[in-house]
Scaffold this motif. Structure first.
Motif, short mmCIF file in Angstrom:
data_model
loop_
_atom_site.label_atom_id
_atom_site.label_comp_id
_atom_site.label_asym_id
_atom_site.label_seq_id
_atom_site.Cartn_x
_atom_site.Cartn_y
_atom_site.Cartn_z
N LEU A 265 0.84 -1.21 0.00
CA LEU A 265 0.00 0.00 0.00
C LEU A 265 0.87 1.25 0.00
CD1 LEU A 265 -2.97 -0.65 2.45
CD2 LEU A 265 -3.07 -0.25 -0.01
N GLY A 266 1.99 1.19 0.76
CA GLY A 266 2.90 2.32 0.81
C GLY A 266 3.49 2.63 -0.56
N SER A 267 3.73 1.58 -1.36
CA SER A 267 4.26 1.80 -2.70
C SER A 267 3.27 2.53 -3.59
CB SER A 267 4.63 0.46 -3.35
OG SER A 267 5.51 -0.24 -2.52
N MET A 268 1.98 2.46 -3.24
CA MET A 268 0.97 3.17 -4.03
C MET A 268 0.97 4.65 -3.71
SD MET A 268 -2.20 0.51 -3.79
CE MET A 268 -3.23 1.35 -5.00
N ALA A 269 1.47 5.01 -2.50
CA ALA A 269 1.34 6.39 -2.02
C ALA A 269 1.91 7.39 -3.02
CB ALA A 269 2.04 6.52 -0.67
N ILE A 270 3.08 7.06 -3.59
CA ILE A 270 3.72 8.04 -4.45
C ILE A 270 2.92 8.28 -5.73
CG2 ILE A 270 5.27 6.38 -5.60
CD1 ILE A 270 5.86 10.03 -4.63
N PHE A 271 2.24 7.22 -6.20
CA PHE A 271 1.47 7.37 -7.43
C PHE A 271 0.19 8.15 -7.18
CE2 PHE A 271 3.97 3.44 -7.87
CZ PHE A 271 4.81 3.87 -8.89
N LEU B 67 0.64 2.77 -21.58
CA LEU B 67 1.38 1.66 -20.97
C LEU B 67 0.64 1.18 -19.73
CD1 LEU B 67 5.10 2.71 -21.47
CD2 LEU B 67 3.97 0.70 -22.37
N CYS B 68 -0.70 1.20 -19.79
CA CYS B 68 -1.49 0.81 -18.62
C CYS B 68 -2.42 -0.36 -18.95
CB CYS B 68 -2.28 2.00 -18.11
SG CYS B 68 -2.78 1.87 -16.40
N GLN B 69 -2.29 -0.94 -20.13
CA GLN B 69 -3.26 -1.95 -20.56
C GLN B 69 -3.25 -3.19 -19.66
OE1 GLN B 69 -5.56 -1.33 -22.46
NE2 GLN B 69 -6.12 -2.93 -23.89
N ALA B 70 -2.07 -3.63 -19.23
CA ALA B 70 -2.00 -4.83 -18.39
C ALA B 70 -2.70 -4.62 -17.05
CB ALA B 70 -0.54 -5.23 -18.16
N ALA B 71 -2.66 -3.39 -16.54
CA ALA B 71 -3.30 -3.13 -15.25
C ALA B 71 -4.82 -3.34 -15.36
CB ALA B 71 -3.00 -1.70 -14.80
N ALA B 139 3.16 4.91 -14.83
CA ALA B 139 3.13 5.06 -13.38
C ALA B 139 1.82 4.48 -12.80
CB ALA B 139 3.27 6.53 -12.99
N PHE B 140 0.71 4.74 -13.46
CA PHE B 140 -0.57 4.20 -12.95
C PHE B 140 -0.59 2.68 -13.05
CE2 PHE B 140 -2.51 8.51 -13.47
CZ PHE B 140 -2.89 8.63 -12.15
N ASN B 141 0.06 2.15 -14.09
CA ASN B 141 0.13 0.69 -14.18
C ASN B 141 0.84 0.12 -12.95
OD1 ASN B 141 -0.12 -1.66 -16.45
ND2 ASN B 141 1.61 -2.01 -15.09
N GLN B 142 1.95 0.77 -12.60
CA GLN B 142 2.71 0.33 -11.43
C GLN B 142 1.89 0.46 -10.16
OE1 GLN B 142 5.42 -1.12 -11.89
NE2 GLN B 142 6.97 -0.77 -10.32
N TYR B 146 0.88 -2.59 -7.58
CA TYR B 146 1.08 -2.64 -6.13
C TYR B 146 -0.26 -2.82 -5.41
CZ TYR B 146 6.01 -1.35 -6.49
OH TYR B 146 7.34 -1.35 -6.77
N GLY B 147 -1.31 -2.23 -5.99
CA GLY B 147 -2.64 -2.40 -5.41
C GLY B 147 -3.01 -3.88 -5.35
#
Lengths: 290, 339
Positions: A265-271, B67-71, B139-142, B146-147
């Motif tokens: 969850l912390g890794s999401m914070a920056i995004f 670059l967000c298609q996989a998400a 960045a949103f994909n990443q 993580y989500g």
């Protein structure tokens, strides 16, 4: 959170920030001048770390390892630029994404072929492996402190070169208006090759400095690349000053996010932070382009 | 190979229909060869083709490299996986609803939820243009990756196994031939939808804004809402494809959402030839075939794979579709018109 933990994490955050700045400075200038999006920048970070780890194993010297890593990353960067990337400056961003994506696959797999799947380790010299008190009774690893200071010194030097020297002036001129700069006599392709080599060296340095803290392994560059892209976007493409402040912000938010929340969850914070800032400032915090 | 937008709308529908008809023979081939693996590969090709054809709406027609298609693909997979998990564990999702393993319900839900995620991501990232859009979607994909890792309850990093059998209108769908035709029907629907959209006023506006945004605005069309809708449809269809993948392998994990998988989708769409509905199908088939054949011959298959991609980008600017153009003696390449 106690004061000592807060201070420790703040230092960790700033340290991550200066490392990200080393990555992002090359990325943002390359992008600012040539309008070129280089996803393979993380491979240079990886190359620096691997070259340094190998040099350390061969010579036992940490200083020689740093030199070898920086030189290897710079050379790889210049070779890539001359042999492949420069063909893509006038191509669409889609082609640039495809080409640099392919280069990531090639370099990652080549590295895996040479060094195998298990990570390499880089050890610290005795003088840097201990810790120093930052407050009475609060120790902090010496190496992390040295990395932080070294990063700040390099960032300061880079700022002086870009802002105070003739070559820096060419770079800034190229970044703000490439066509006018080249018609005023700036040899943009030559400046650019030099700049690309310098950006590669800085990315390599970031990889080397991170190597003793993390492990040296294939694919280590990509998570850092994505954070560096966030820094680039938030700082405003082409802005060194913007990249510096954005890197510190990203480093601190990411570090505290991981401490205060679960790591994932912390890794999401920056995004999330990025999304909020971009919702108000779509061109970043220090945009140089209209 | 950029220039989907300037490719005339002569990109015909029939080659896509021929490709789908050929794919429909895969089960027969599988039985004839007595090789169940054939239909598994064909299913995988069909699923990734759905994601690639959908991406073409954003990438080829609207000229925006996402670059967000996989998400979004993964979001769809997790919708199917999570709802099945709740049914298997008899735990309420919300308001006493115990989840479902009925694809007639969960596939449309996956489509919807992925579409909503895409609309949210698009609302922020479309405020910027071109290269910024690429970096922000990455960045949103990443972030969504993580989500998925953070979903501890649903397996976290290890992924989510679907243990209960999935049904379609009450019928068991675990037979791989039946499932293949379900996926193929979805590909046909996707192709017809994207073709229809591309030929409509909507598609013309997307292309016009991609070629010259200033002129599009000058004639009185604001591109933003069109792009947002296109991006949401692209994401929703990716979610549908991801849902099918989760159902076909009874498993979904964050690895399916990793950023390089988004890169794979861009490669499939672009190497097949953007702004055609059939190019991405060829691209997906070529991608999965190359991946499979290289990886069965050698351990380090990604090296030749990367070299092949690089060679195609350097030499064939219009992707594999350009081979057809060249064979027809058409004007060389999809050379850039816009600057």
């Amino acid at each position: 959170m106690t004061l000592s933990l807060f201070l420790e994490q703040l230092l960790n955050g700033v340290q991550l920030g200066v490392m990200l700045f080393l990555m992002a400075s090359g990325l943002t200038l390359v992008f600012g001048i040539m309008n070129f999006i280089n996803l393979a920048h993380g491979s240079l970070y990886m190359a620096g770390a691997f070259a340094a780890a190998v040099a350390q194993q061969a010579t036992g010297s940490f200083v020689l390892a740093i030199v070898a890593g920086v030189v290897a990353a710079a050379l790889l960067g210049i070779v890539l630029e001359r042999a492949i990337l420069q063909r893509f400056y006038t191509r669409s961003h889609l082609d640039q994404v495809l080409a640099t994506f392919a280069i990531i696959l090639i370099l990652n797999e080549t590295t895996r072929m040479i060094f195998g799947p298990s990570p390499l380790r880089m050890s610290l010299p005795h003088a840097l492996s201990g810790s120093v008190p930052i407050l009475p009774g609060v120790p902090y690893p010496t190496y992390r402190l040295v990395v932080l200071l070294a990063g700040l010194v390099v960032a300061g030097l880079l700022y002086l070169v870009i802002m105070r020297t003739r070559m820096g002036m060419w770079v800034r001129a190229g970044a703000s208006d490439r066509t006018t700069a080249s018609s005023m006599g700036v040899n943009v392709p030559v400046v650019f090759s030099g700049l690309f080599g310098m950006g590669a060296a800085l990315a390599g340095l970031a990889g080397i400095l991170a190597a003793p803290i993390l492990s040296v392994q294939v694919g280590m560059g990509e998570p850092v690349l994505i954070l560096a892209l966030v820094v680039t976007v938030l700082g405003g493409v082409g802005s060194i000053r913007g990249a510096f402040f954005a890197a510190l912000l990203v480093g601190v938010v990411d570090t505290f996010g991981r401490v205060l929340l679960t790591p994932a969850l912390g890794s999401m914070a920056i995004f999330v932070t990025m999304a909020i800032i971009l919702a108000f400032r779509p061109r970043g915090m220090f945009a140089t382009h209209g | 190979m950029a220039d989907g937008a300037s490719r005339p709308i002569r990109a015909a529908l029939w080659p896509a229909l021929v490709l789908i008809a050929l794919l429909a023979l895969a089960p027969a081939l599988s039985i004839w060869l007595d090789d169940p693996f054939t239909v598994k590969i064909a299913t995988r090709i069909v699923i990734f083709a759905i994601g690639a054809v959908a991406l073409d709406l954003t990438l080829g027609y609207a000229g925006l490299v996402s670059l967000c298609q996989a998400a979004f693909f993964g979001v769809g997979g997790y919708v199917v996986g999570i709802l099945a998990w709740h049914q298997a564990n008899s735990e309420a999702v919300l308001a006493g609803w115990m989840g479902s393993s009925e694809l007639a319900l969960t596939l449309p839900l996956a489509f919807l939820v992925a579409g909503l995620f895409a609309a949210a991501v698009g609302a922020v990232s479309l405020r910027t243009g071109g290269p910024y859009f690429i970096m922000i979607t990455l960045a949103f994909n990443q972030m969504l990756y993580y989500g998925a890792v953070a979903l501890q309850k649903y397996g976290g990093d290890d992924g989510l196994q679907i243990i209960n059998p999935l049904t379609l209108f009450g019928y068991d769908i675990s037979n791989r031939y039946k499932f293949f035709y379900l996926a193929l029907t979805m590909l046909l629907a996707t192709v017809l939808l994207i073709d229809r959209l591309a030929r409509s006023r909507f598609g013309v506006v997307l292309r016009a804004a991609a070629v010259n945004e200033t002129r599009a605005i000058a004639v009185g069309v604001a591109p933003w809402p069109y792009r947002l809708v296109a991006f949401a449809i692209t994401g929703a269809l990716a979610g549908l494809a991801g849902a099918l993948l989760a159902a076909s392998q009874q498993f979904i994990s964050p690895a399916d959402m990793a950023w390089d998988r988004s890169g794979d989708f861009v490669v499939m769409t672009a190497l097949g030839g953007v702004a055609t509905v059939w190019g991405p199908i060829i691209g997906a088939a070529a991608f999965i075939f190359t991946e499979l054949s290289l990886s069965s011959y050698m351990q380090h298959w990604q090296l030749p794979f990367g070299l092949i991609i690089l060679a195609i980008v350097l030499l064939l600017r219009g992707g594999l579709a350009q081979l057809v153009d060249l064979a027809r003696g058409a004007k060389k390449g999809g050379e850039a018109v816009h600057d």
